[in-house]
Design a protein around this motif. Structure first.
Motif, PDB file in Angstrom:
ATOM      1  N   PHE A  36       0.702  -1.424   0.142  1.00 24.44           N
ATOM      2  CA  PHE A  36      -0.035   0.095   0.129  1.00 24.44           C
ATOM      3  C   PHE A  36       0.865   1.364   0.085  1.00 24.44           C
ATOM      4  O   PHE A  36       0.325   2.479  -0.023  1.00 24.44           O
ATOM      5  CB  PHE A  36      -0.860   0.064   1.175  1.00 24.44           C
ATOM      6  CG  PHE A  36      -1.655  -1.059   1.480  1.00 24.44           C
ATOM      7  CD1 PHE A  36      -2.555  -1.809   0.415  1.00 24.44           C
ATOM      8  CD2 PHE A  36      -1.265  -2.053   2.582  1.00 24.44           C
ATOM      9  CE1 PHE A  36      -3.087  -3.035   0.692  1.00 24.44           C
ATOM     10  CE2 PHE A  36      -2.314  -3.050   2.900  1.00 24.44           C
ATOM     11  CZ  PHE A  36      -3.245  -3.619   1.736  1.00 24.44           C
ATOM     12  N   HIS A  44     -10.172   3.247   2.724  1.00 24.69           N
ATOM     13  CA  HIS A  44      -9.630   2.178   1.689  1.00 24.69           C
ATOM     14  C   HIS A  44     -10.226   0.781   2.211  1.00 24.69           C
ATOM     15  O   HIS A  44      -9.423  -0.391   2.446  1.00 24.69           O
ATOM     16  CB  HIS A  44      -8.027   2.077   1.921  1.00 24.69           C
ATOM     17  CG  HIS A  44      -7.456   3.323   1.510  1.00 24.69           C
ATOM     18  ND1 HIS A  44      -7.341   3.902   0.323  1.00 24.69           N
ATOM     19  CD2 HIS A  44      -7.054   4.235   2.276  1.00 24.69           C
ATOM     20  CE1 HIS A  44      -6.701   4.978   0.416  1.00 24.69           C
ATOM     21  NE2 HIS A  44      -6.614   5.252   1.473  1.00 24.69           N
ATOM     22  N   GLU A 103      -2.372   8.198   3.916  1.00 21.81           N
ATOM     23  CA  GLU A 103      -2.898   8.343   2.733  1.00 21.81           C
ATOM     24  C   GLU A 103      -1.948   9.130   1.845  1.00 21.81           C
ATOM     25  O   GLU A 103      -1.484  10.283   2.123  1.00 21.81           O
ATOM     26  CB  GLU A 103      -4.171   9.237   2.340  1.00 21.81           C
ATOM     27  CG  GLU A 103      -4.720   9.464   1.286  1.00 21.81           C
ATOM     28  CD  GLU A 103      -4.818   8.167   0.230  1.00 21.81           C
ATOM     29  OE1 GLU A 103      -4.884   8.466  -1.043  1.00 21.81           O
ATOM     30  OE2 GLU A 103      -5.525   7.260   0.847  1.00 21.81           O
ATOM     31  N   GLU A 158     -10.553  -1.472  -0.140  1.00 25.14           N
ATOM     32  CA  GLU A 158      -9.920  -2.325  -1.043  1.00 25.14           C
ATOM     33  C   GLU A 158      -8.829  -2.997  -0.166  1.00 25.14           C
ATOM     34  O   GLU A 158      -8.463  -4.128  -0.552  1.00 25.14           O
ATOM     35  CB  GLU A 158      -9.498  -1.687  -2.299  1.00 25.14           C
ATOM     36  CG  GLU A 158      -8.483  -0.739  -2.208  1.00 25.14           C
ATOM     37  CD  GLU A 158      -8.887   0.822  -1.636  1.00 25.14           C
ATOM     38  OE1 GLU A 158      -8.035   1.737  -1.523  1.00 25.14           O
ATOM     39  OE2 GLU A 158      -9.959   0.887  -1.068  1.00 25.14           O
ATOM     40  N   ARG A 159      -8.086  -2.104   0.635  1.00 26.20           N
ATOM     41  CA  ARG A 159      -7.033  -2.768   1.627  1.00 26.20           C
ATOM     42  C   ARG A 159      -7.456  -3.793   2.439  1.00 26.20           C
ATOM     43  O   ARG A 159      -6.740  -4.817   2.284  1.00 26.20           O
ATOM     44  CB  ARG A 159      -6.358  -1.514   2.420  1.00 26.20           C
ATOM     45  CG  ARG A 159      -5.599  -0.460   1.457  1.00 26.20           C
ATOM     46  CD  ARG A 159      -5.006   0.293   2.284  1.00 26.20           C
ATOM     47  NE  ARG A 159      -4.170   1.309   1.448  1.00 26.20           N
ATOM     48  CZ  ARG A 159      -3.753   2.554   1.874  1.00 26.20           C
ATOM     49  NH1 ARG A 159      -3.718   2.780   3.186  1.00 26.20           N
ATOM     50  NH2 ARG A 159      -3.025   3.367   1.190  1.00 26.20           N
TER      51      ARG A 159
END
Length: 185
Positions: free
Chosen positions: A12, A157, A31, A159-160
């Motif tokens: 990431f 996030h 981020e 998706e993480r």
């Protein structure tokens, strides 16, 4: 008390590692952060009331553990590293310590974690603890899911979270049952 920092590579991006004399204080995946970002230490400096000193190489042990974890080994970071819990107090700390007990490759609902933490009605507080953890990945808050089994959020996030859940699930499906501890440790 002195504080120092280093960075670790993750899928990431760069993770900020902050250490005290007592252990790892924070593992953060801010981020858009990168090692030479001028604001990389801003939030942690506010929380600690001091600017940590750079300490290149301080994260070598975590780098090794992260490589093994992302290669599919069932790492229990809380048993491999000394954690300094100074940024997690009260129920937040209790909830995050309960999260550490969720076996690698498995999940538990926010309500189940609340019950493990001794407060069965505190599912929302568990969500807050997961969202504000100072130990991203190290404390496996990605294993905490909604009551219906859907993953839910992971900060901004999801998706993480999905990536981490799939990583553990896929690796668990391809290895014999384990007790969640690295072999040979």
């Amino acid at each position: 008390m002195s504080f120092r920092y280093d960075f670790a590579d993750t899928p990431f991006g760069d993770a900020l590692l902050v250490f005290s004399d007592d252990g790892l204080v924070a593992f953060d995946l801010p981020e858009g952060m990168h090692r030479d970002s001028p604001w990389a230490l801003e939030a942690i400096t506010r929380m600690l009331h001091t600017l940590p000193e750079p300490d290149p190489g301080a994260g070598a042990e975590i780098d090794e553990l992260l490589r093994a974890y992302f290669d599919g080994e069932p790492i229990r970071f809380d048993q491999e590293l000394r954690l300094d819990w100074r940024l997690a107090n009260g129920f937040t700390r209790t909830a995050l310590q309960a999260v550490c007990e969720i076996p690698w490759g498995e999940t538990a609902s926010y309500g189940e974690v609340a019950a493990l933490a001794g407060s069965p009605g505190a599912a929302r507080a568990v969500g807050t603890a997961c969202r504000t953890t100072p130990f991203s990945i190290v404390v496996p808050v990605h294993r905490v899911v909604r009551a219906d089994g859907s993953p839910g959020q992971y900060g901004a996030h999801p998706e993480r979270k999905q990536y981490l859940l799939e990583l553990e699930s896929d690796a668990a499906a391809h290895r014999p049952p384990a007790d969640g501890v690295r072999p040979g440790v």
